[in-house]
Write a protein that holds these residues in place. Sequence first.
Motif, mmCIF file in Angstrom:
data_model
loop_
_atom_site.group_PDB
_atom_site.id
_atom_site.type_symbol
_atom_site.label_atom_id
_atom_site.label_comp_id
_atom_site.label_asym_id
_atom_site.label_seq_id
_atom_site.Cartn_x
_atom_site.Cartn_y
_atom_site.Cartn_z
ATOM 1 N N ALA A 35 -20.806 5.611 -2.604
ATOM 2 C CA ALA A 35 -20.903 4.586 -2.952
ATOM 3 C C ALA A 35 -19.939 4.795 -4.783
ATOM 4 N N SER A 36 -19.000 4.283 -5.942
ATOM 5 C CA SER A 36 -18.829 4.546 -6.837
ATOM 6 C C SER A 36 -18.916 3.215 -7.437
ATOM 7 N N ALA A 37 -19.522 4.064 -9.005
ATOM 8 C CA ALA A 37 -19.964 2.603 -9.419
ATOM 9 C C ALA A 37 -18.271 1.708 -10.274
ATOM 10 N N ASN A 38 -17.020 2.749 -10.618
ATOM 11 C CA ASN A 38 -15.672 2.530 -10.265
ATOM 12 C C ASN A 38 -14.842 2.266 -9.745
ATOM 13 N N PRO A 39 -15.184 1.453 -8.392
ATOM 14 C CA PRO A 39 -13.984 2.026 -7.480
ATOM 15 C C PRO A 39 -12.527 1.557 -8.179
ATOM 16 N N ALA A 40 -11.526 2.506 -8.151
ATOM 17 C CA ALA A 40 -10.027 1.733 -8.079
ATOM 18 C C ALA A 40 -8.995 1.635 -6.799
ATOM 19 N N SER A 60 -8.788 4.621 -5.315
ATOM 20 C CA SER A 60 -9.820 6.096 -5.760
ATOM 21 C C SER A 60 -11.460 5.638 -5.837
ATOM 22 N N GLY A 61 -12.747 6.740 -5.300
ATOM 23 C CA GLY A 61 -14.254 5.967 -5.155
ATOM 24 C C GLY A 61 -13.739 4.355 -4.994
ATOM 25 N N LEU A 62 -13.239 4.810 -3.062
ATOM 26 C CA LEU A 62 -13.675 3.290 -2.134
ATOM 27 C C LEU A 62 -14.363 3.892 -1.475
ATOM 28 N N GLY A 63 -15.163 5.020 -1.298
ATOM 29 C CA GLY A 63 -16.368 4.914 -0.171
ATOM 30 C C GLY A 63 -17.205 4.261 -0.190
ATOM 31 N N ASP A 64 -18.163 3.994 1.165
ATOM 32 C CA ASP A 64 -19.318 3.249 1.644
ATOM 33 C C ASP A 64 -18.525 1.609 0.814
ATOM 34 N N ILE A 65 -17.710 1.511 1.711
ATOM 35 C CA ILE A 65 -17.493 -0.403 1.240
ATOM 36 C C ILE A 65 -18.782 -0.591 2.327
ATOM 37 N N ARG A 66 -18.813 -1.554 1.987
ATOM 38 C CA ARG A 66 -20.292 -2.135 2.682
ATOM 39 C C ARG A 66 -19.797 -3.660 3.404
ATOM 40 N N THR A 67 -18.998 -4.472 2.756
ATOM 41 C CA THR A 67 -18.489 -5.446 2.832
ATOM 42 C C THR A 67 -16.687 -5.923 2.925
ATOM 43 N N VAL A 75 -14.089 -15.345 5.309
ATOM 44 C CA VAL A 75 -13.715 -14.377 6.299
ATOM 45 C C VAL A 75 -13.988 -13.485 6.322
ATOM 46 N N ASN A 76 -14.882 -12.701 7.488
ATOM 47 C CA ASN A 76 -15.327 -11.451 7.095
ATOM 48 C C ASN A 76 -14.690 -10.811 7.931
ATOM 49 N N ALA A 77 -14.250 -9.702 7.615
ATOM 50 C CA ALA A 77 -13.310 -8.924 8.276
ATOM 51 C C ALA A 77 -14.149 -7.328 9.150
ATOM 52 N N GLU A 78 -14.131 -6.372 10.262
ATOM 53 C CA GLU A 78 -14.735 -5.551 11.058
ATOM 54 C C GLU A 78 -14.611 -4.112 9.920
ATOM 55 N N LEU A 79 -15.750 -3.690 10.172
ATOM 56 C CA LEU A 79 -15.049 -2.380 9.430
ATOM 57 C C LEU A 79 -16.234 -1.117 10.311
ATOM 58 N N ASN A 80 -15.488 -0.712 10.378
ATOM 59 C CA ASN A 80 -16.064 0.851 11.184
ATOM 60 C C ASN A 80 -16.047 2.437 9.677
ATOM 61 N N PRO A 81 -17.333 2.472 9.498
ATOM 62 C CA PRO A 81 -17.395 3.457 8.316
ATOM 63 C C PRO A 81 -16.307 4.592 8.475
ATOM 64 N N ALA A 82 -16.198 4.974 9.959
ATOM 65 C CA ALA A 82 -15.779 6.238 10.564
ATOM 66 C C ALA A 82 -14.271 6.261 9.667
ATOM 67 N N ASN A 103 -7.253 -13.394 -1.913
ATOM 68 C CA ASN A 103 -7.499 -12.282 -2.351
ATOM 69 C C ASN A 103 -8.180 -11.730 -1.163
ATOM 70 N N ILE A 104 -8.642 -10.565 -0.630
ATOM 71 C CA ILE A 104 -9.477 -9.579 0.039
ATOM 72 C C ILE A 104 -9.933 -9.152 -1.252
ATOM 73 N N VAL A 105 -11.885 -9.388 -0.837
ATOM 74 C CA VAL A 105 -13.349 -9.135 -1.525
ATOM 75 C C VAL A 105 -13.438 -7.652 -1.180
ATOM 76 N N PHE A 106 -13.776 -6.631 -1.139
ATOM 77 C CA PHE A 106 -14.639 -5.370 -1.216
ATOM 78 C C PHE A 106 -15.457 -5.204 -1.721
ATOM 79 N N THR A 107 -16.832 -5.055 -1.199
ATOM 80 C CA THR A 107 -17.859 -5.089 -1.964
ATOM 81 C C THR A 107 -18.645 -2.648 -0.981
ATOM 82 N N ASN A 108 -18.925 -2.660 -2.320
ATOM 83 C CA ASN A 108 -19.630 -1.740 -2.122
ATOM 84 C C ASN A 108 -21.168 -1.095 -1.808
#
Length: 357
Positions: A35-40, A60-67, A75-82, A103-108
Amino acid sequence: MKSLITIRNIAGGALMACLVLGSCKKDKDYRLTSASANPAPGTIDPGEAPANAMITLTGSGLGDIRTIVFDSGQVNAELNPAFNTDNAVLFRVPLDAYPASQNIVFTNGLGKQFSVPFKVLGFAVISDVSNYNFVAGDVITLTGKNLADVTEVTLVEDATATVTIVSKTATTLTIKMPATTKTRSALYITNGAGTITTTQEFVNMAYVFVIFAEGYGDDVQNGSWGPAGISTTVAKSGTMSFQAGYNKGNWSADGFASWTKGIAYNADYKYLSFWVKGGSEDLTFYITGDKRAGGYGNADVSAPILVPAKVWTYFKISLTSLDLWNKGTPFNQLGWWVKGPDSQDETLYFDDVILVK
Protein backbone atom coordinates in the motif's frame (compact mmCIF):
# COMPACT_ATOMS: atom_id res chain seq x y z
CA MET A 1 0.80 -50.14 31.74
CA LYS A 2 -0.12 -46.98 33.63
CA SER A 3 3.21 -45.41 32.57
CA LEU A 4 2.51 -46.19 28.94
CA ILE A 5 -0.90 -44.51 29.13
CA THR A 6 0.67 -41.48 30.81
CA ILE A 7 3.32 -41.18 28.08
CA ARG A 8 0.63 -41.41 25.40
CA ASN A 9 -1.42 -38.66 27.10
CA ILE A 10 1.63 -36.38 27.35
CA ALA A 11 2.48 -36.99 23.70
CA GLY A 12 -1.10 -36.34 22.64
CA GLY A 13 -1.20 -33.10 24.63
CA ALA A 14 2.07 -31.96 23.12
CA LEU A 15 0.74 -32.67 19.63
CA MET A 16 -2.43 -30.66 20.31
CA ALA A 17 -0.35 -27.77 21.63
CA CYS A 18 1.73 -27.79 18.48
CA LEU A 19 -1.41 -27.72 16.33
CA VAL A 20 -2.91 -24.84 18.30
CA LEU A 21 0.33 -22.84 18.18
CA GLY A 22 0.67 -23.58 14.48
CA SER A 23 -2.85 -22.36 13.79
CA CYS A 24 -2.11 -19.06 15.49
CA LYS A 25 0.60 -18.17 12.97
CA LYS A 26 -0.34 -15.32 10.62
CA ASP A 27 -1.53 -16.53 7.22
CA LYS A 28 0.89 -15.87 4.42
CA ASP A 29 0.01 -12.66 2.55
CA TYR A 30 -0.20 -13.41 -1.14
CA ARG A 31 -0.75 -9.78 -2.17
CA LEU A 32 1.58 -8.78 -4.99
CA THR A 33 1.94 -5.11 -4.03
CA SER A 34 2.22 -2.88 -1.00
CA ALA A 35 0.00 0.00 0.00
CA SER A 36 1.01 3.59 -0.64
CA ALA A 37 0.53 6.50 1.71
CA ASN A 38 -0.17 8.68 -1.34
CA PRO A 39 -2.30 6.77 -3.88
CA ALA A 40 -2.86 8.79 -7.05
CA PRO A 41 -5.73 7.60 -9.26
CA GLY A 42 -5.58 8.51 -12.92
CA THR A 43 -8.04 7.25 -15.52
CA ILE A 44 -10.94 4.81 -15.14
CA ASP A 45 -11.83 2.99 -18.35
CA PRO A 46 -14.60 2.89 -19.36
CA GLY A 47 -16.08 5.82 -17.46
CA GLU A 48 -19.54 4.27 -17.59
CA ALA A 49 -20.66 0.65 -17.86
CA PRO A 50 -23.45 -1.76 -16.88
CA ALA A 51 -23.39 -4.36 -14.12
CA ASN A 52 -20.76 -7.12 -14.53
CA ALA A 53 -18.66 -5.08 -16.97
CA MET A 54 -14.88 -5.20 -16.45
CA ILE A 55 -13.33 -1.79 -15.70
CA THR A 56 -9.72 -0.68 -15.17
CA LEU A 57 -8.37 2.09 -12.96
CA THR A 58 -4.84 3.24 -13.76
CA GLY A 59 -2.58 5.59 -11.83
CA SER A 60 0.26 5.30 -9.31
CA GLY A 61 0.46 4.02 -5.75
CA LEU A 62 -2.56 1.81 -6.32
CA GLY A 63 -1.14 -1.30 -4.64
CA ASP A 64 -2.78 -3.38 -1.90
CA ILE A 65 -6.35 -2.23 -2.46
CA ARG A 66 -8.53 -3.87 0.17
CA THR A 67 -12.07 -2.63 -0.58
CA ILE A 68 -13.90 -1.11 -3.54
CA VAL A 69 -17.31 0.40 -2.82
CA PHE A 70 -19.84 1.96 -5.22
CA ASP A 71 -21.19 4.68 -2.97
CA SER A 72 -24.76 4.75 -4.31
CA GLY A 73 -26.21 2.15 -1.97
CA GLN A 74 -22.77 1.22 -0.58
CA VAL A 75 -22.35 -1.78 -2.87
CA ASN A 76 -19.08 -3.70 -2.60
CA ALA A 77 -17.17 -4.88 -5.67
CA GLU A 78 -15.16 -8.08 -5.53
CA LEU A 79 -11.40 -7.74 -6.00
CA ASN A 80 -8.84 -10.39 -6.89
CA PRO A 81 -5.39 -9.29 -5.62
CA ALA A 82 -3.86 -10.88 -8.72
CA PHE A 83 -5.45 -8.05 -10.74
CA ASN A 84 -4.07 -5.27 -8.56
CA THR A 85 -0.63 -3.73 -9.26
CA ASP A 86 0.94 -0.46 -8.24
CA ASN A 87 -0.31 1.08 -11.46
CA ALA A 88 -3.66 -0.59 -12.10
CA VAL A 89 -6.77 -2.18 -10.54
CA LEU A 90 -9.05 -4.43 -12.59
CA PHE A 91 -12.52 -5.31 -11.26
CA ARG A 92 -16.13 -5.79 -12.34
CA VAL A 93 -19.12 -3.57 -11.71
CA PRO A 94 -21.19 -5.41 -9.06
CA LEU A 95 -24.31 -7.14 -10.30
CA ASP A 96 -26.38 -5.24 -7.75
CA ALA A 97 -24.82 -1.81 -8.36
CA TYR A 98 -27.36 1.01 -8.55
CA PRO A 99 -27.67 2.58 -12.02
CA ALA A 100 -26.57 6.17 -11.38
CA SER A 101 -23.69 8.61 -11.53
CA GLN A 102 -21.69 8.04 -8.34
CA ASN A 103 -18.23 7.66 -6.83
CA ILE A 104 -16.25 4.45 -6.47
CA VAL A 105 -14.40 4.55 -3.16
CA PHE A 106 -11.10 2.62 -2.84
CA THR A 107 -9.38 1.79 0.45
CA ASN A 108 -5.85 0.36 0.63
CA GLY A 109 -3.98 -1.63 3.27
CA LEU A 110 -2.91 1.54 5.11
CA GLY A 111 -6.51 2.72 5.37
CA LYS A 112 -5.94 5.44 2.78
CA GLN A 113 -9.08 6.21 0.75
CA PHE A 114 -9.60 7.84 -2.62
CA SER A 115 -12.51 7.98 -5.02
CA VAL A 116 -13.18 8.32 -8.73
CA PRO A 117 -16.43 9.32 -10.47
CA PHE A 118 -18.25 6.63 -12.44
CA LYS A 119 -21.65 6.06 -14.01
CA VAL A 120 -23.35 2.67 -13.66
CA LEU A 121 -25.56 2.09 -16.68
CA GLY A 122 -28.89 0.34 -16.17
CA PHE A 123 -30.77 -1.78 -18.69
CA ALA A 124 -34.11 -0.38 -19.74
CA VAL A 125 -37.01 -1.54 -17.57
CA ILE A 126 -40.61 -1.28 -18.78
CA SER A 127 -43.29 -1.45 -16.08
CA ASP A 128 -46.36 -0.08 -17.87
CA VAL A 129 -47.60 0.82 -21.35
CA SER A 130 -50.30 3.19 -22.55
CA ASN A 131 -51.70 0.56 -24.92
CA TYR A 132 -50.95 -2.99 -26.02
CA ASN A 133 -52.85 -2.67 -29.31
CA PHE A 134 -51.73 -0.68 -32.33
CA VAL A 135 -52.11 0.07 -36.00
CA ALA A 136 -49.31 1.57 -38.05
CA GLY A 137 -48.59 5.11 -36.94
CA ASP A 138 -50.05 4.79 -33.44
CA VAL A 139 -48.07 6.47 -30.67
CA ILE A 140 -47.54 4.45 -27.50
CA THR A 141 -45.87 5.59 -24.29
CA LEU A 142 -43.80 3.12 -22.29
CA THR A 143 -43.18 3.82 -18.60
CA GLY A 144 -40.26 2.47 -16.58
CA LYS A 145 -36.68 3.49 -15.85
CA ASN A 146 -33.28 3.90 -17.53
CA LEU A 147 -34.96 5.17 -20.68
CA ALA A 148 -33.21 8.51 -21.25
CA ASP A 149 -30.36 6.95 -23.23
CA VAL A 150 -32.41 4.57 -25.38
CA THR A 151 -31.04 4.59 -28.92
CA GLU A 152 -33.09 1.94 -30.73
CA VAL A 153 -36.41 0.11 -30.51
CA THR A 154 -37.34 -2.75 -32.83
CA LEU A 155 -40.00 -5.42 -33.08
CA VAL A 156 -38.74 -8.81 -31.92
CA GLU A 157 -40.75 -10.51 -34.67
CA ASP A 158 -39.89 -8.07 -37.46
CA ALA A 159 -36.44 -6.47 -37.44
CA THR A 160 -37.19 -4.68 -40.73
CA ALA A 161 -40.06 -2.66 -39.23
CA THR A 162 -38.77 0.68 -37.93
CA VAL A 163 -40.08 1.78 -34.55
CA THR A 164 -39.63 5.55 -34.30
CA ILE A 165 -38.54 7.10 -31.00
CA VAL A 166 -40.71 10.21 -30.58
CA SER A 167 -39.42 11.37 -27.18
CA LYS A 168 -37.74 10.02 -24.08
CA THR A 169 -37.02 10.86 -20.46
CA ALA A 170 -35.51 8.83 -17.64
CA THR A 171 -38.92 7.25 -16.95
CA THR A 172 -40.86 7.44 -20.22
CA LEU A 173 -40.28 6.39 -23.80
CA THR A 174 -42.76 7.45 -26.47
CA ILE A 175 -42.66 5.50 -29.73
CA LYS A 176 -44.50 5.40 -33.06
CA MET A 177 -45.45 1.90 -34.14
CA PRO A 178 -44.56 0.68 -37.65
CA ALA A 179 -46.47 -1.13 -40.36
CA THR A 180 -45.85 -4.86 -40.13
CA THR A 181 -47.43 -8.13 -41.21
CA LYS A 182 -46.69 -9.72 -37.84
CA THR A 183 -49.72 -10.28 -35.63
CA ARG A 184 -48.04 -9.55 -32.28
CA SER A 185 -44.56 -8.89 -30.98
CA ALA A 186 -42.50 -7.89 -27.98
CA LEU A 187 -39.92 -5.12 -28.35
CA TYR A 188 -36.14 -5.02 -28.30
CA ILE A 189 -35.03 -1.86 -26.48
CA THR A 190 -31.38 -0.81 -26.63
CA ASN A 191 -29.66 1.73 -24.39
CA GLY A 192 -26.11 2.27 -23.11
CA ALA A 193 -26.25 -0.87 -20.99
CA GLY A 194 -27.35 -3.15 -23.83
CA THR A 195 -30.54 -4.64 -25.25
CA ILE A 196 -33.54 -6.04 -23.39
CA THR A 197 -36.67 -7.83 -24.57
CA THR A 198 -39.90 -6.49 -23.12
CA THR A 199 -42.20 -8.83 -21.26
CA GLN A 200 -45.05 -6.84 -22.77
CA GLU A 201 -46.38 -8.01 -26.14
CA PHE A 202 -48.02 -5.65 -28.61
CA VAL A 203 -50.92 -6.67 -30.84
CA ASN A 204 -51.36 -5.58 -34.45
CA MET A 205 -55.03 -4.63 -34.84
CA ALA A 206 -54.79 -5.21 -38.60
CA TYR A 207 -54.72 -8.98 -38.01
CA VAL A 208 -57.26 -9.60 -35.23
CA PHE A 209 -60.90 -10.64 -35.18
CA VAL A 210 -62.84 -7.61 -34.00
CA ILE A 211 -65.80 -8.07 -31.69
CA PHE A 212 -65.75 -4.43 -30.69
CA ALA A 213 -63.17 -1.74 -31.48
CA GLU A 214 -64.28 1.51 -33.11
CA GLY A 215 -67.80 0.12 -33.17
CA TYR A 216 -69.15 -3.43 -33.48
CA GLY A 217 -67.38 -6.06 -35.57
CA ASP A 218 -68.97 -7.80 -38.55
CA ASP A 219 -72.43 -9.18 -37.64
CA VAL A 220 -71.84 -8.27 -33.97
CA GLN A 221 -74.43 -6.35 -31.98
CA ASN A 222 -75.38 -5.45 -28.44
CA GLY A 223 -76.55 -8.62 -26.66
CA SER A 224 -76.86 -7.26 -23.13
CA TRP A 225 -79.49 -7.92 -20.47
CA GLY A 226 -78.92 -4.50 -18.90
CA PRO A 227 -78.70 -0.99 -20.38
CA ALA A 228 -75.77 -0.98 -22.81
CA GLY A 229 -74.55 0.39 -26.11
CA ILE A 230 -71.89 2.40 -27.92
CA SER A 231 -70.52 5.39 -25.99
CA THR A 232 -68.26 8.30 -26.88
CA THR A 233 -67.90 9.37 -23.24
CA VAL A 234 -64.58 7.54 -22.79
CA ALA A 235 -62.44 5.27 -24.94
CA LYS A 236 -59.14 3.47 -24.61
CA SER A 237 -58.44 3.49 -28.35
CA GLY A 238 -60.08 5.81 -30.86
CA THR A 239 -63.26 7.61 -29.79
CA MET A 240 -65.75 4.85 -28.97
CA SER A 241 -66.24 2.23 -26.27
CA PHE A 242 -68.98 -0.21 -25.32
CA GLN A 243 -70.86 1.05 -22.25
CA ALA A 244 -72.31 -1.76 -20.11
CA GLY A 245 -74.78 -0.91 -17.35
CA TYR A 246 -75.31 -3.22 -14.38
CA ASN A 247 -78.32 -2.24 -12.29
CA LYS A 248 -78.20 -2.84 -8.55
CA GLY A 249 -79.13 -6.40 -7.59
CA ASN A 250 -79.95 -7.53 -11.16
CA TRP A 251 -77.15 -10.09 -11.65
CA SER A 252 -77.22 -9.15 -15.34
CA ALA A 253 -74.99 -10.32 -18.18
CA ASP A 254 -73.91 -7.63 -20.64
CA GLY A 255 -71.99 -8.17 -23.82
CA PHE A 256 -72.24 -9.06 -27.49
CA ALA A 257 -74.21 -11.32 -29.81
CA SER A 258 -73.69 -12.53 -33.37
CA TRP A 259 -76.91 -14.26 -34.34
CA THR A 260 -76.53 -14.62 -38.11
CA LYS A 261 -72.92 -15.65 -38.70
CA GLY A 262 -71.69 -16.38 -35.23
CA ILE A 263 -68.00 -16.50 -34.41
CA ALA A 264 -66.52 -19.72 -35.76
CA TYR A 265 -63.66 -21.66 -34.21
CA ASN A 266 -60.30 -20.91 -35.78
CA ALA A 267 -57.18 -22.58 -34.39
CA ASP A 268 -55.09 -19.55 -35.41
CA TYR A 269 -56.66 -17.45 -32.67
CA LYS A 270 -54.95 -17.88 -29.31
CA TYR A 271 -56.33 -15.17 -26.99
CA LEU A 272 -59.38 -13.13 -26.11
CA SER A 273 -58.20 -9.67 -25.12
CA PHE A 274 -59.98 -6.50 -24.08
CA TRP A 275 -59.66 -3.28 -22.11
CA VAL A 276 -62.24 -2.52 -19.43
CA LYS A 277 -62.72 0.58 -17.29
CA GLY A 278 -64.15 -0.25 -13.87
CA GLY A 279 -67.07 1.28 -12.02
CA SER A 280 -67.21 2.93 -8.61
CA GLU A 281 -65.62 0.01 -6.72
CA ASP A 282 -63.50 -3.06 -7.38
CA LEU A 283 -65.78 -5.88 -8.52
CA THR A 284 -65.42 -9.45 -9.73
CA PHE A 285 -67.06 -10.15 -13.07
CA TYR A 286 -67.43 -13.51 -14.81
CA ILE A 287 -66.95 -14.18 -18.51
CA THR A 288 -69.87 -16.03 -20.01
CA GLY A 289 -70.53 -17.54 -23.44
CA ASP A 290 -73.30 -19.63 -24.96
CA LYS A 291 -70.93 -22.39 -26.15
CA ARG A 292 -68.85 -22.52 -22.94
CA ALA A 293 -69.48 -25.54 -20.74
CA GLY A 294 -71.60 -23.47 -18.34
CA GLY A 295 -73.63 -21.75 -21.05
CA TYR A 296 -74.57 -18.06 -21.23
CA GLY A 297 -76.04 -16.27 -18.26
CA ASN A 298 -75.43 -15.56 -14.59
CA ALA A 299 -74.56 -19.03 -13.26
CA ASP A 300 -71.11 -19.88 -14.66
CA VAL A 301 -68.37 -18.69 -12.27
CA SER A 302 -65.48 -20.56 -13.88
CA ALA A 303 -63.88 -17.52 -15.58
CA PRO A 304 -63.66 -14.66 -13.05
CA ILE A 305 -61.81 -11.38 -13.60
CA LEU A 306 -61.23 -8.68 -10.98
CA VAL A 307 -62.03 -5.26 -12.45
CA PRO A 308 -60.41 -2.39 -10.48
CA ALA A 309 -62.50 0.71 -9.95
CA LYS A 310 -62.29 3.74 -12.26
CA VAL A 311 -59.19 2.72 -14.25
CA TRP A 312 -58.60 0.98 -17.57
CA THR A 313 -57.29 -2.58 -17.14
CA TYR A 314 -56.02 -4.86 -19.89
CA PHE A 315 -56.86 -8.56 -20.03
CA LYS A 316 -55.43 -11.18 -22.41
CA ILE A 317 -56.90 -14.62 -21.73
CA SER A 318 -55.92 -17.89 -23.35
CA LEU A 319 -58.69 -19.28 -25.54
CA THR A 320 -57.58 -22.76 -24.53
CA SER A 321 -58.55 -22.07 -20.94
CA LEU A 322 -61.61 -20.00 -21.79
CA ASP A 323 -62.97 -22.70 -24.13
CA LEU A 324 -65.54 -20.55 -25.95
CA TRP A 325 -66.38 -23.37 -28.39
CA ASN A 326 -66.81 -26.19 -25.83
CA LYS A 327 -70.33 -27.03 -27.06
CA GLY A 328 -69.61 -26.46 -30.75
CA THR A 329 -68.96 -23.79 -33.34
CA PRO A 330 -69.78 -21.01 -33.91
CA PHE A 331 -70.48 -19.31 -30.60
CA ASN A 332 -73.16 -16.60 -30.69
CA GLN A 333 -72.91 -14.85 -27.33
CA LEU A 334 -70.07 -13.43 -25.23
CA GLY A 335 -70.47 -11.30 -22.14
CA TRP A 336 -69.61 -10.44 -18.55
CA TRP A 337 -71.92 -10.78 -15.54
CA VAL A 338 -71.67 -9.75 -11.90
CA LYS A 339 -73.20 -10.93 -8.64
CA GLY A 340 -75.28 -7.93 -7.69
CA PRO A 341 -73.99 -5.27 -7.79
CA ASP A 342 -74.98 -4.86 -4.16
CA SER A 343 -74.14 -1.20 -3.42
CA GLN A 344 -75.44 0.73 -6.43
CA ASP A 345 -75.83 0.65 -10.20
CA GLU A 346 -72.48 0.24 -11.95
CA THR A 347 -71.24 1.22 -15.41
CA LEU A 348 -68.28 -0.40 -17.15
CA TYR A 349 -66.68 0.54 -20.47
CA PHE A 350 -65.16 -2.09 -22.79
CA ASP A 351 -62.81 -1.37 -25.69
CA ASP A 352 -60.76 -3.37 -28.19
CA VAL A 353 -62.60 -6.63 -27.55
CA ILE A 354 -60.73 -8.90 -29.97
CA LEU A 355 -59.54 -12.41 -30.75
CA VAL A 356 -55.75 -12.42 -31.18
CA LYS A 357 -53.72 -14.79 -33.36
